[in-house]
Write an enzyme that holds these catalytic residues in place. Sequence first.
Site, PDB file in Angstrom:
ATOM      1  CG  ASP A 133      -1.788   1.266   1.244  1.00 50.87           C
ATOM      2  OD1 ASP A 133      -2.434   1.625   0.231  1.00 50.87           O
ATOM      3  OD2 ASP A 133      -1.892   1.714   2.452  1.00 50.87           O
TER       4      ASP A 133
ATOM      5  CG  ASN B 288      -8.304   1.798  -2.294  1.00 54.36           C
ATOM      6  OD1 ASN B 288      -8.051   0.955  -3.362  1.00 54.36           O
ATOM      7  ND2 ASN B 288      -8.923   1.424  -1.414  1.00 54.36           N
TER       8      ASN B 288
ATOM      9  CG  ASP C  45      -6.109  12.266   6.122  1.00 53.68           C
ATOM     10  OD1 ASP C  45      -6.209  10.980   6.251  1.00 53.68           O
ATOM     11  OD2 ASP C  45      -6.518  12.951   7.312  1.00 53.68           O
TER      12      ASP C  45
ATOM     13  CG  ASP D 200      -1.171   7.610   0.799  1.00 54.13           C
ATOM     14  OD1 ASP D 200      -0.267   8.154   0.376  1.00 54.13           O
ATOM     15  OD2 ASP D 200      -2.329   7.965   0.252  1.00 54.13           O
TER      16      ASP D 200
ATOM     17  CG  HIS E  36     -12.966   3.708  -9.847  1.00 57.46           C
ATOM     18  ND1 HIS E  36     -12.254   2.663 -10.187  1.00 57.46           N
ATOM     19  CD2 HIS E  36     -13.092   4.269 -11.177  1.00 57.46           C
ATOM     20  CE1 HIS E  36     -11.710   2.705 -11.433  1.00 57.46           C
ATOM     21  NE2 HIS E  36     -12.632   3.697 -12.028  1.00 57.46           N
TER      22      HIS E  36
END
EC number: 3.1.3.-
Length: 187
Positions: free
Chosen positions: A13, A56, A23, A15, A96
Amino acid sequence: MLEQRLNKAIFLDRDGVINKDFDYVHKVDDFVFIEGVFQACKELKAMGYMLVVVTNQSGIARGMYSEDEFHSLTEWMDWNFVDKGIELDGIYFCPHHPEKGINEYRQECDCRKPKPGMITSAASFLKIDLSQSVMVGDKHDDMLAAHNAGVPTRVLVRSGKKIAVSDVASTVIDSIASLPKYLQSMQ
């Protein structure tokens, strides 16, 4: 006919694993690498793993930044790895969000974690043996995506944010810096 040997990979991943999670990080000025990430990735490559980022990026869906801005930051991040002698073998992202996306980005897709689409796409394209691979993430959704893809070793890292103990994680470590040692202890 020769049987093709499949590769093993570390799915990362972004972040919270590669960089500190402030964020919706989308600017170079806000991108802070996790201490020890480069050394850990060098060691993982030396152990024979491919390195594949799966991230993501709902900030794109939410209109907070564009795909072009994401690609620009990703290119900068990738060059930082190259400058340290580390090649990332793949970078996959999901722009998305099923509820909070705008325009074409508002959709239910198979790539947004916890769904396994990014992992299975990478496995197909890069000839990865998922049964020999590892997922490293800082959220339950990362662990669930790997579980759904058939990745048996799922490592949850403490990113500074509150984490819930994941029933689909193999273990919890403080940061990616301790991953090579953890994997060596499993052999």
